[in-house]
Design an enzyme around this catalytic site. Structure first.
Site, PDB file in Angstrom:
ATOM      1  N   GLU A   1       0.834  -1.194   0.000  1.00  0.00           N
ATOM      2  CA  GLU A   1       0.000   0.000   0.000  1.00  0.00           C
ATOM      3  C   GLU A   1       0.873   1.250   0.000  1.00  0.00           C
ATOM      4  OE1 GLU A   1      -1.550   1.598   3.783  1.00  0.00           O
ATOM      5  OE2 GLU A   1      -1.438  -0.478   4.464  1.00  0.00           O
TER       6      GLU A   1
ATOM      7  N   LYS B   1      -5.525  -2.877  14.157  1.00  0.00           N
ATOM      8  CA  LYS B   1      -5.034  -1.804  15.011  1.00  0.00           C
ATOM      9  C   LYS B   1      -5.631  -1.937  16.412  1.00  0.00           C
ATOM     10  CE  LYS B   1      -4.339   1.331  11.118  1.00  0.00           C
ATOM     11  NZ  LYS B   1      -4.725   0.391  10.043  1.00  0.00           N
TER      12      LYS B   1
END
Length: 301
Positions: free
Chosen positions: A22, A156
């Site tokens: 990414e 996360k």
């Protein structure tokens, strides 16, 4: 419309290993000039594992799978580079915008180009207080309909980890720990939650990928949860204290919606004196190298 670099195109045509990367970490995740150094370092790490890196971004309305050095420098240094999820891609293409791709956009474009392995830091997921906010990352829905293998350090830790795992199960997305029975928590080696499956080698991961294709089931992703080494994780006690403070500050300041994640992550970086960022980078480096080995095993399959 999809621009695949010559190197990536040749590797795919010959069955060579390719790893998608990414670009959000380049444009939005790190300060300049460190962002460029890390971007080039990650590409080099993929090559050291015998695979071709395919960093993905949208430049002037054209999605690119595989960037040259000049294009990476542009993503790292140009002001106004947007942050693009997969929902934003038609808008960026139609308006000629440039943007760095998040997990969902990267996975979609990689799969469209024929790239099967993708390395990132941590996935998005179900946010805390979901019953009130209905806030859930677009990553999950995209992975439920995209055949790609994502190497990540879990989700996360600012998110609702058990709810995210439950959501992935509901969506039919396979999750396996790599060398662990515990689901990692991005900055932490262990989120406090188990995984049902453990894979021990790149060859085992490639075998699961082959089985996905042979069974011809829904086009869902395979999440390979690879923990950051314990010696490189954020101190769990510090993490717990700072995250609690960050959540309180978020509520006190009325931060909501898409602003929550960057607010919490920035709070963690500032109040751990950058230790959370170093743990993040340690996780990304390990994931990129593992993805390179998995792509090589897949190419040999």
């Amino acid at each position: 419309m999809l621009v695949v670099s010559e190197e990536v195109r040749e590797a795919l045509a010959t069955g060579g290993p390719v790893v998608a990367l990414e670009s959000t970490i380049i444009a939005h995740g790190l300060p300049r000039p460190r962002n460029l150094r890390v971007a080039l370092e990650l590409e080099a790490a993929v090559r050291e594992e015998g695979a071709v890196p395919a960093t993905i971004a949208v430049l002037d309305g054209r999605p690119h799978v595989g960037l040259d050095k000049e294009q990476i420098e542009r993503v790292a240094n140009e002001d106004g580079i947007r942050k693009l999820g997969h929902r934003d891609l038609p808008l960026a293409v139609a308006t000629g915008a440039s943007g760095a791709t998040t997990v969902s956009a990267t996975a979609l474009l990689a799969a469209q180009a024929g790239v099967r392995v993708f390395a990132t830091g941590g996935l998005g997921g179900v946010h805390r207080q979901w019953t009130v906010t209905q806030d859930e990352s677009a990553d999950l829905g995209l992975l439920a309909r995209t055949r790609i293998t994502v190497v990540c350090a879990g989700v996360k830790s600012i998110l609702d980890v058990p709810a995210t795992l439950q959501r992935l199960e509901t969506l039919g997305v396979a999750v396996a720990g790599y060398g662990t029975t515990r689901f990692p928590g991005f900055y932490l080696s262990d989120s406090g939650h188990p995984v049902d499956w453990t894979l021990e080698s790149p060859e085992q991961v490639a075998a699961v990928m082959r089985a996905q294709d042979a069974l011809d089931g829904p086009d869902t992703a395979l999440v390979v949860a690879h923990p950051v080494p314990e010696e490189q994780q954020l101190d769990p006690g510090l993490h717990a204290r700072v995250l609690a403070d960050a959540l309180h500050a978020c509520e006190a300041e009325g931060v909501s919606g898409q602003a929550v994640t960057p607010f919490l992550l920035d709070h963690l970086v500032r109040h751990t004196d950058g230790a959370s960022l170093e743990a993040n980078l340690a996780a990304v480096r390990g994931n990129v190298r593992l993805a390179g080995r998995i792509a090589a095993a897949w190419a040999r399959a």
